[in-house]
Design a protein around this motif. Structure first.
Motif, PDB file in Angstrom:
ATOM      1  N   ALA A 103      52.634  32.277  18.240  1.00  0.00           N
ATOM      2  CA  ALA A 103      51.373  31.381  18.772  1.00  0.00           C
ATOM      3  C   ALA A 103      50.786  30.887  17.569  1.00  0.00           C
ATOM      4  O   ALA A 103      50.081  29.808  17.611  1.00  0.00           O
ATOM      5  CB  ALA A 103      50.705  31.932  19.628  1.00  0.00           C
TER       6      ALA A 103
ATOM      7  N   LEU B 138      52.131  28.234  15.838  1.00  0.00           N
ATOM      8  CA  LEU B 138      52.529  26.819  16.563  1.00  0.00           C
ATOM      9  C   LEU B 138      50.948  26.193  16.729  1.00  0.00           C
ATOM     10  O   LEU B 138      51.180  25.057  16.903  1.00  0.00           O
ATOM     11  CB  LEU B 138      52.680  27.211  18.192  1.00  0.00           C
ATOM     12  CG  LEU B 138      54.142  27.772  18.311  1.00  0.00           C
ATOM     13  CD1 LEU B 138      54.481  28.357  19.816  1.00  0.00           C
ATOM     14  CD2 LEU B 138      55.276  26.842  17.773  1.00  0.00           C
ATOM     15  N   LEU B 139      50.178  26.892  16.394  1.00  0.00           N
ATOM     16  CA  LEU B 139      48.701  26.272  16.372  1.00  0.00           C
ATOM     17  C   LEU B 139      48.330  26.095  14.760  1.00  0.00           C
ATOM     18  O   LEU B 139      47.321  25.828  14.324  1.00  0.00           O
ATOM     19  CB  LEU B 139      47.506  27.197  16.787  1.00  0.00           C
ATOM     20  CG  LEU B 139      47.756  27.456  18.307  1.00  0.00           C
ATOM     21  CD1 LEU B 139      46.794  28.736  18.934  1.00  0.00           C
ATOM     22  CD2 LEU B 139      47.375  26.203  19.090  1.00  0.00           C
TER      23      LEU B 139
ATOM     24  N   GLU C 142      53.912  25.263  27.134  1.00  0.00           N
ATOM     25  CA  GLU C 142      53.457  24.739  26.141  1.00  0.00           C
ATOM     26  C   GLU C 142      51.917  24.980  25.769  1.00  0.00           C
ATOM     27  O   GLU C 142      51.195  24.221  25.325  1.00  0.00           O
ATOM     28  CB  GLU C 142      54.063  23.169  25.856  1.00  0.00           C
ATOM     29  CG  GLU C 142      55.230  23.299  26.051  1.00  0.00           C
ATOM     30  CD  GLU C 142      55.726  21.917  25.702  1.00  0.00           C
ATOM     31  OE1 GLU C 142      55.906  21.124  24.736  1.00  0.00           O
ATOM     32  OE2 GLU C 142      56.258  21.060  26.873  1.00  0.00           O
TER      33      GLU C 142
ATOM     34  N   HIS D 155      49.537  26.653  24.059  1.00  0.00           N
ATOM     35  CA  HIS D 155      49.732  27.613  22.979  1.00  0.00           C
ATOM     36  C   HIS D 155      48.320  28.540  22.864  1.00  0.00           C
ATOM     37  O   HIS D 155      48.230  29.530  22.410  1.00  0.00           O
ATOM     38  CB  HIS D 155      50.102  26.817  21.662  1.00  0.00           C
ATOM     39  CG  HIS D 155      51.505  26.158  21.772  1.00  0.00           C
ATOM     40  ND1 HIS D 155      51.805  25.075  21.062  1.00  0.00           N
ATOM     41  CD2 HIS D 155      52.643  26.600  22.475  1.00  0.00           C
ATOM     42  CE1 HIS D 155      52.876  24.668  21.414  1.00  0.00           C
ATOM     43  NE2 HIS D 155      53.409  25.384  22.198  1.00  0.00           N
ATOM     44  N   GLU D 156      47.145  27.646  23.098  1.00  0.00           N
ATOM     45  CA  GLU D 156      46.029  28.250  22.979  1.00  0.00           C
ATOM     46  C   GLU D 156      45.676  29.476  23.949  1.00  0.00           C
ATOM     47  O   GLU D 156      45.320  30.585  23.513  1.00  0.00           O
ATOM     48  CB  GLU D 156      44.878  27.302  23.357  1.00  0.00           C
ATOM     49  CG  GLU D 156      44.437  26.615  22.148  1.00  0.00           C
ATOM     50  CD  GLU D 156      45.190  25.288  22.219  1.00  0.00           C
ATOM     51  OE1 GLU D 156      46.077  25.105  23.201  1.00  0.00           O
ATOM     52  OE2 GLU D 156      45.055  24.361  21.468  1.00  0.00           O
TER      53      GLU D 156
ATOM     54  N   ALA E 116      48.390  31.102  25.223  1.00  0.00           N
ATOM     55  CA  ALA E 116      49.370  31.955  25.005  1.00  0.00           C
ATOM     56  C   ALA E 116      48.633  32.922  23.945  1.00  0.00           C
ATOM     57  O   ALA E 116      48.875  34.226  23.976  1.00  0.00           O
ATOM     58  CB  ALA E 116      50.547  31.393  24.577  1.00  0.00           C
TER      59      ALA E 116
ATOM     60  N   LEU F  44      53.316  30.117  26.822  1.00  0.00           N
ATOM     61  CA  LEU F  44      54.265  29.590  25.812  1.00  0.00           C
ATOM     62  C   LEU F  44      55.223  28.537  26.443  1.00  0.00           C
ATOM     63  O   LEU F  44      55.473  27.569  26.133  1.00  0.00           O
ATOM     64  CB  LEU F  44      55.052  30.626  25.234  1.00  0.00           C
ATOM     65  CG  LEU F  44      54.383  31.150  23.880  1.00  0.00           C
ATOM     66  CD1 LEU F  44      55.011  32.357  23.128  1.00  0.00           C
ATOM     67  CD2 LEU F  44      53.809  30.331  22.980  1.00  0.00           C
TER      68      LEU F  44
END
Lengths: 389, 180
Positions: A171, A174-175, A131, A133-134, A136, A128
């Motif tokens: 996460a 964020l996706l 950055e 995100h995947e 994470a 994270l």
């Protein structure tokens, strides 16, 4: 089996004796870590990481990654923890067969579900910060899978890793997968005290996320017949509540997520444990039979007490919106003993909050980390220059 | 029977001591050690001395390589400010980077970042090392580099600074002694 309070203090006493006998505090990683000298601990541990085939490779790597993480060496922490994760999840490992006959500590260390879960959690948190995100999300999902491996008949104990649910929810958000985010945040709220910070609304408006950890993680003691049972306990943690301040203004309390002793103690007995206890009982019985007691010493029933001892005891999160810029962040600790908890207080100056991205920071609360008693201020210009370049 | 019991106790103690050596942490946080009084660092931040990427470039700050206090990673934008203040007037960004490299100083890059100066090139240049990667916020190293001063135990500090401890004035708040 959870060790009682008296047992913990006897262990502490034993530790005093061992520590003094060792007489090597400047090079003992345990001592350096407990004194919050994380950078020195990292330097001492670096050459101690054994070959990847060694039975303790994952364990030493995890200890090293903890030191690197708390020292702020995030690149090393991420790289080392990824290798440790791979080693813990390897299906092949040495010593499993031998461990049935001889000591269980000969097995390749793979960690208990809570230790695997924490390795994945840290891995995700570091992703994270980058950055990513995947990756994470993948790490947080692995942490939840590790929790499902907990040997217990209580289904709740297989899905109560609140920190993994919370960060998986974050996460997913964020996706742009808010339905999944909502599911995980609900799960997080189900297993800890209700807190508005653990909702999708709070997560989606926050620009700063602080992972706050305190105390020290669980440890194991060989007890019972022939030392065949791994009794589990945790060093006392003076902190039960963390209040945040930014530039002197209160930000509220951090939300409590997990107690790792609870996670660790959920692990029940497996087949190997039952074999080991049977060996322990046989050993004890043989030891009482005249002439047969000689054979008892040939039976190795001791439980494996290896643990990732640099783990924290409790996990908290604070999420909120801070003005972009440089801030003074204060973490004020409280607990049953105000004096002891206050010794864990921390103040960090010029903490950056970026406008263009989310901000992820982690803080390890430990007693006397910011104590300046008997310390002097030395200008960096007076420090000796490093030779060699 | 008595002999067996004694053996069992000894075994347990041995096991406990073995585990305890890995748990020295307990000792240091044990309330039993509780005579220690916590003296927090001053609540007010000192004035920053050095600038680096995380805190932002301070206009006019002289580059580290020229003996100044700017530890920002060279970039076109920062080079403009340096030139405006009379530094590197005839140099390109590549020239400036080459100057740092020639001195053995490692700059932040795609392959070298987030090390908090614990890398082989460390510590940070201001602390006598060869790493100029911006330190990690929320760590001791970050503040040491930013403020140009290090808290050291008296017995490990250079002799001439042995009494350089700040006075316990209002900037310090001392927590109450732990209750016994």
């Amino acid at each position: 089996m959870i060790l009682n309070g008296r047992g913990v203090w006897l262990v502490a006493l034993g530790a005093v004796v061992c520590g003094l006998a060792a007489g090597c505090e400047e090079t003992n990683p345990q001592v350096l870590f407990s004194r919050c000298r994380y950078a020195e601990c990292e330097q001492v541990l670096r050459p101690q990481i054994p070959d990847a085939k060694h039975k303790d490779y994952a364990l030493v790597s995890l200890q090293y990654s903890s030191a690197a993480l708390e020292a702020g060496d995030l690149a090393t922490a991420a790289g080392t923890i990824a290798k440790a994760e791979a080693a813990m999840n390897e299906i092949e490992g040495g010593g499993d067969t031998a461990a049935v006959v001889v000591a269980e500590s000969l097995k390749t260390y793979r960690g208990d579900p809570y230790e695997k879960g924490m390795a994945h959690l840290y891995s995700g948190f570091l992703a994270l910060q980058r950055e990513d995100h995947e990756n994470a999300l993948a790490a947080f999902r692995r942490a939840l899978i590790a929790d499902q491996d907990t040997r217990t008949e209580n289904p709740d104990q297989k899905q109560d890793f609140v920190a993994a649910h919370y960060f998986a929810g974050l996460a997913y958000h964020l996706l742009d997968e808010n339905e999944n985010a909502h599911v995980h945040l609900e799960q997080a709220s189900r297993y800890t005290a209700p807190n508005a910070m653990l909702t999708l609304g709070a997560v989606s408006t926050a620009n700063t996320f602080l992972l706050i950890t305190s105390g020290y993680g669980p440890f194991k003691i060989a007890s019972g017949p022939g030392g065949s049972i791994a009794a589990i306990s945790k060093p006392p943690d003076p902190v039960t509540q963390v209040r945040l301040e930014c530039d002197g203004s209160p930000l509220g309390d951090a939300a409590f997520l997990d107690d790792l002793l609870t996670q660790a103690a959920a692990q029940g007995l497996g087949e190997m444990d039952k074999i080991r206890i049977a060996k322990g009982v046989s050993k004890e019985v043989l030891a009482q039979v005249p002439y047969a007691s000689l054979f008892s010493s040939a039976i190795h029933a001791e439980a494996d007490v290896r643990v990732w001892s640099f783990l924290p005891g409790r996990l908290y999160v604070w999420a909120g919106r801070l003005e972009p810029g440089l801030h003074t962040l204060a973490l004020r600790c409280s607990g049953p003993d105000a004096g002891q908890a206050a010794a864990c207080d921390q103040v960090w100056f010029y903490v950056p909050v970026k406008a263009e991205k989310l901000n992820f920071l982690n803080f390890r609360l430990a007693p006397f980390r910011q104590d300046v008693t008997d310390k002097v201020l030395v200008p960096v210009t007076a420090l000796p220059e490093k030779k060699g370049k | 029977m008595r002999a067996t019991v004694r053996r069992h106790r000894l075994r347990s103690l041995g096991a406990w001591c073995a585990a305890a050596s890995a748990l020295l942490a307990v000792v240091l946080i044990a309330p039993g050690c509780g005579e220690r009084v916590f003296t927090p660092k001053p609540a007010l931040a000192p004035q920053p001395v050095y600038c680096f990427d995380t805190v932002g470039h301070r206009a006019g700050a002289k580059p580290w390589i020229l003996g100044g206090t700017c530890c920002c990673t060279p970039s076109e934008e920062i080079l403009l400010d340096w030139k405006a203040h009379g530094y590197f007037a005839d140099k390109s960004l590549e020239d400036v980077v080459a100057l740092y490299k020639a001195k053995g100083i490692e700059l932040a890059s795609d392959t070298h970042h987030d090390c908090n100066n614990a890398c082989p090139a460390g510590p940070h240049v201001v602390k006598g090392g060869h790493c100029m990667v911006p330190p990690t916020p929320g760590t001791e190293n970050y503040e040491e580099v930013l403020f140009g001063q290090v808290y050291m135990p008296k017995d490990r500090a250079p002799k001439e600074y042995a009494e350089a401890v700040p006075s316990r004035d209002t900037a310090y708040t001392v927590a109450p002694k732990p209750a016994k």
